[in-house]
Write a protein that holds these residues in place. Structure first.
Motif, short mmCIF file in Angstrom:
data_model
loop_
_atom_site.label_atom_id
_atom_site.label_comp_id
_atom_site.label_asym_id
_atom_site.label_seq_id
_atom_site.Cartn_x
_atom_site.Cartn_y
_atom_site.Cartn_z
N SER A 1 -0.55 -6.55 1.88
CA SER A 1 -1.74 -7.06 1.20
C SER A 1 -1.89 -6.32 -0.12
O SER A 1 -2.28 -5.15 -0.16
N ASP B 1 2.21 -19.01 7.81
CA ASP B 1 3.58 -19.30 7.34
C ASP B 1 4.51 -18.12 7.61
O ASP B 1 5.66 -18.30 8.01
N ALA C 1 -5.93 -10.11 5.53
CA ALA C 1 -5.19 -11.23 4.96
C ALA C 1 -5.35 -12.50 5.78
O ALA C 1 -5.41 -13.60 5.24
N GLN D 1 -8.53 -14.09 4.62
CA GLN D 1 -8.56 -14.51 3.22
C GLN D 1 -7.59 -15.66 2.95
O GLN D 1 -7.92 -16.57 2.19
N ASP D 2 -6.43 -15.64 3.56
CA ASP D 2 -5.44 -16.68 3.32
C ASP D 2 -4.69 -17.00 4.62
O ASP D 2 -3.51 -16.70 4.76
N PRO D 3 -5.40 -17.60 5.59
CA PRO D 3 -4.80 -17.83 6.90
C PRO D 3 -3.54 -18.71 6.87
O PRO D 3 -2.63 -18.49 7.67
N GLU D 4 -3.49 -19.66 5.94
CA GLU D 4 -2.32 -20.53 5.89
C GLU D 4 -1.06 -19.74 5.54
O GLU D 4 0.00 -19.93 6.15
N LYS D 5 -1.15 -18.85 4.57
CA LYS D 5 0.03 -18.07 4.17
C LYS D 5 0.43 -17.09 5.27
O LYS D 5 1.62 -16.88 5.51
N LEU E 1 1.50 -10.58 -0.22
CA LEU E 1 0.49 -11.60 -0.47
C LEU E 1 -0.65 -10.99 -1.29
O LEU E 1 -1.02 -9.84 -1.07
N THR F 1 -3.72 -10.56 -1.17
CA THR F 1 -4.88 -10.62 -0.30
C THR F 1 -5.49 -9.24 -0.11
O THR F 1 -4.89 -8.23 -0.45
N CYS F 2 -6.66 -9.25 0.55
CA CYS F 2 -7.33 -8.01 0.90
C CYS F 2 -6.80 -7.52 2.25
O CYS F 2 -5.84 -8.07 2.78
N ARG G 1 -15.28 -14.26 7.89
CA ARG G 1 -15.25 -12.91 7.34
C ARG G 1 -16.54 -12.17 7.67
O ARG G 1 -16.53 -11.03 8.10
#
Length: 95
Positions: free
Chosen positions: A38, A79, A69, A72-76, A63, A65-66, A4
């Motif tokens: 987001s 997916d 995304a 902040q949440d690479p796995e989601k 999600l 997230t900001c 980030r």
């Protein structure tokens, strides 16, 4: 967190004239699209993101997230991309 900070340090300004360029073909008009909404975005409002997804006929995935995304949440986000790819393959015309 290091990623980030790196993005914030090296990402340049948006190329302003790109907003004046005309598209010859928008892919979302002929291909399925998926949108990550987001919910904690402070750059684009989630309502605006949802409206864009609806207008394109796309599938909206929300999600918490900001704006970035994928950091902040690479796995989601991965997916969502994987699911989009699976569904695109299923709906692709057979040759």
């Amino acid at each position: 967190m290091a990623e980030r900070r790196l993005v914030l340090a090296v990402q340049g300004q948006t190329y302003g004239p790109m907003f004046d360029e005309k598209l010859t073909h928008a892919a979302w008009k002929s291909k399925p699209s998926w949108h990550v909404i987001s919910l904690n975005d402070r750059t684009l409002s989630p309502a605006m993101e949802e409206d864009a997804a609806k207008r394109s006929g796309g599938i909206a995935i929300k999600l918490p997230t900001c704006h970035v995304a994928m950091l902040q949440d690479p796995e989601k986000v991965a997916d969502v991309i994987t699911e989009a790819a699976r569904n695109s393959v299923k709906s692709a015309p057979k040759h």
